[in-house]
Write a protein that holds these residues in place. Structure first.
Motif, mmCIF file in Angstrom:
data_model
loop_
_atom_site.group_PDB
_atom_site.id
_atom_site.type_symbol
_atom_site.label_atom_id
_atom_site.label_comp_id
_atom_site.label_asym_id
_atom_site.label_seq_id
_atom_site.Cartn_x
_atom_site.Cartn_y
_atom_site.Cartn_z
ATOM 1 N N LEU A 1 -4.510 -1.337 8.462
ATOM 2 C CA LEU A 1 -3.480 -0.563 7.767
ATOM 3 C C LEU A 1 -2.321 -0.385 8.739
ATOM 4 O O LEU A 1 -2.505 0.155 9.823
ATOM 5 N N SER B 1 0.856 -1.185 0.000
ATOM 6 C CA SER B 1 0.000 0.000 0.000
ATOM 7 C C SER B 1 0.891 1.234 0.000
ATOM 8 O O SER B 1 0.833 2.055 0.897
ATOM 9 N N GLY B 2 1.756 1.323 -1.018
ATOM 10 C CA GLY B 2 2.727 2.407 -1.072
ATOM 11 C C GLY B 2 3.996 2.035 -0.330
ATOM 12 O O GLY B 2 4.154 0.894 0.110
ATOM 13 N N ASP B 3 4.926 3.022 -0.195
ATOM 14 C CA ASP B 3 6.221 2.715 0.435
ATOM 15 C C ASP B 3 6.207 2.944 1.940
ATOM 16 O O ASP B 3 7.219 2.775 2.604
ATOM 17 N N GLU C 1 1.129 1.476 9.294
ATOM 18 C CA GLU C 1 1.919 2.586 8.750
ATOM 19 C C GLU C 1 3.317 2.573 9.349
ATOM 20 O O GLU C 1 3.478 2.317 10.542
ATOM 21 N N ALA D 1 3.178 2.000 3.984
ATOM 22 C CA ALA D 1 2.050 1.312 4.615
ATOM 23 C C ALA D 1 1.827 -0.052 3.976
ATOM 24 O O ALA D 1 2.215 -0.287 2.830
#
Lengths: 337, 241
Positions: free
Chosen positions: B62, B15-17, B64, B19
């Motif tokens: 999620l 979920s991106g760099d 993070e 998360a």
């Protein structure tokens, strides 16, 4: 010696930091400086911790007056910086004398500027951060006449050579462009968009005026979700790209609500979130696909550059006797006796 | 949150760099929910370097992190370690607390009550009776500002969202949408149907945590009269037991 900053023209300015990292678990967005690289650089240039409170000035002109001699640095979007009427450099430490006015005018090319003060400024803290949260009404949004307390004074630093900038620390400044390229990785729900997902990489998008710290709204050809099944609310990362309507692409930034029920098409890299922070309404954006390892490497390269800057600054400051580290001046008498 | 015997398996998605999304996708929704909340608790307690925190909702979590300190690969390994630990020790049990929430229904306090009644083809009194009939499990904290997201009342039909979301819904608004129920801790825009309002302060920005409940706690509504609203002024939402 403590002193104060009197805000003469607040424009659109707040006191912020790198963000409320413990917020999301309580349902609060992380918030904090939208252009994290520029904010860190401003603090480093003034000898502060990266996470120290500093001023974020968005789009509009800003003026303040210092009650004591202070040291500041201004980074972020290109602008005209004057101190006591003298033109000064951005991305360098700048000495300000008591009573002088610091003016940030004509923010152009980008949207947000950062002003850090050596020793930082006082601000209320919630969950470890002073970052404003517009939803719960927390934080310091500056108004004309407001006073900010500063904790340390720095005597004026003499520049023996007339008209030369005081420091030349040689940081590579970020580029600011009205046609930015933003790197993204595929989102966890990219498959839900089928072939239309590719539109994200072939379309030039235009930044809408309805963009803010919560998210940027972009106009252009939109990928379309192929299913209509209901999505249970779930945590969405900063940088998530969603298509909530037929009109615009939504790119979530640091003020984003922590949970949402839209599929995540792609996620902007940490490094490119700084680029988006500087995109003005009317600017165009194109997206480029990258991978998570590549994005991580780029972020770390930027952090290494900031570390190099920190080490240069601490050497220079030690020589000048600024900050808490002992400088050579303090040892000089012993050497001479 | 109730003890679970065995957590359901999870899948981890990029979920991106900064998360990861962790999803429990077994057919058992209750077990999925317990699993992601237990995993969030484990991650918080373990406090790995560079992990900012975890946001659990219904079937997903999620996680993070700071990509300058750790990486998606390291955090994925950490999540899978947590799952093995939970398999071994089971999810920790915690007795839920119960919150009692006074609500003025309808009128200026609940502008959408009649709309909801009409949609459900029930009298207004029956809507209130259904809404106050049971305790709700707080499933997760949502936007804005730690809203208690709950499985909704036993209405015959899901409640549609407003076609034109309101620009401003007051703090304390008691709302329903789809099969869900919520209280708004802070004033914010909103597209859910507002059927009432509680006079109690839900959000307290001077205390940590900002809201008194955690996922797994129970919440029950009871009706008060509009004349009583003012007598609750300044009172905070507190656990009854």
């Amino acid at each position: 010696m403590s002193g104060s900053l009197v805000i003469q023209q607040s424009g659109n300015s707040v006191v912020t930091d790198l963000g409320r990292f413990r917020g999301p678990r309580f349902g609060l967005p992380v918030n904090g400086a939208l252009d994290q690289f520029s904010a860190r650089a401003a603090n480093i240039l003034t000898g502060n911790e990266d996470s120290a409170p500093l001023l974020e000035v968005t789009a509009l002109d800003f003026r303040m007056r210092a009650s004591t001699d202070i040291l500041i640095a201004v980074t972020g979007a290109p602008l005209r910086l004057t101190v006591g009427g003298r033109e000064c450099q951005q991305w360098e430490p700048v000495s300000v004398r008591a009573g002088e006015t610091v003016a940030l005018r004509q923010i152009t090319g980008g949207l947000r500027a950062y002003l850090a003060v050596h020793g930082s400024v006082e601000a209320p803290v919630l969950l470890g951060s002073c970052a404003p949260d517009t939803v719960i009404g927390f934080g310091l949004r500056l108004t004309d006449g407001a006073e900010l307390k500063t904790s340390r004074s720095v005597p004026p630093i003499r520049q023996p050579y007339f008209d030369l900038p005081l420091f030349r620390l040689g940081l590579t400044r970020p580029e600011f462009s009205s046609q930015a390229v933003v790197e993204v990785t595929d989102g966890p729900d990219v498959d839900e968009f089928g072939d239309t997902a590719d539109l994200l990489y072939t379309t030039e998008y235009t930044v809408s005026a309805r963009s803010n710290h919560i998210g940027l709204r972009l106009g252009g050809d939109l990928p379309e979700r192929q299913s209509s099944a209901e999505v249970l609310s779930r945590g969405v990362p900063v940088g998530a790209i969603e298509v909530p309507s037929r009109d615009e692409l939504l790119v979530l930034h640091r003020g984003r609500g922590v949970t949402a029920g839209y599929p995540v098409l792609a996620v902007v890299t940490t490094r490119s979130l700084d680029v988006l922070a500087q995109a003005r309404p009317g600017h165009t954006i194109t997206f480029r696909r990258t991978t998570v390892p590549d994005a991580t490497a780029k972020h770390r390269a930027a952090l290494r550059e900031l570390e190099n800057l920190r080490s240069t600054v601490s050497t220079v400051f030690a020589l000048l006797g600024i900050g808490s580290r002992p400088g050579w001046q303090q040892f000089a008498p012993a050497a001479g006796s | 949150m109730p003890a679970t015997t065995t957590p359901t398996p999870v899948e981890v998605f990029e979920s991106g760099d900064a998360a990861l999304r962790v999803v429990a996708s077994s057919p058992n929704r209750e077990a999925n929910w317990s699993t992601v909340h237990a995993l969030a608790g484990w991650l918080e307690a373990a406090g790995a370097d560079g992990v900012h925190g975890a946001v659990p909702t219904y079937d997903s979590l999620l996680v993070e992190f700071d990509p300058g300190v750790t990486s998606a690969r390291q955090v994925r390994a950490f999540v899978l370690l947590g799952m093995r630990q939970l398999d071994f020790i089971g999810a920790p049990a915690r007795a839920p607390r119960e919150f009692s929430v006074p609500v003025v229904y309808g009128g200026e306090y609940g502008p959408d009550l009649e709309r909801v009644a009409e949609h459900e083809q029930l009298p207004v009194e029956e809507i209130i009776a259904l809404h106050t009939a049971k305790s709700y499990v707080i499933r997760c904290l949502g936007a804005p500002a730690g809203s208690p997201m709950m499985d909704g009342p036993d209405f015959p039909l899901p409640v549609p969202r407003l076609k034109d979301p309101r620009l401003s819904v007051p703090a304390g608004a008691v709302a329903v949408a789809g099969r869900q129920a919520v209280i708004a801790p802070a004033m914010a825009p909103g597209g859910w149907c507002v059927i009432g309002q509680t006079p109690l302060a839900v959000l307290d920005v001077t205390s940590e945590p900002l809201v008194p409940y955690v996922p797994g706690d129970l919440l029950r509504f009871h009706q008060i009269r509009a004349e009583e609203f003012a007598s609750y002024a300044g009172r905070k939402l507190e656990a009854a037991r």
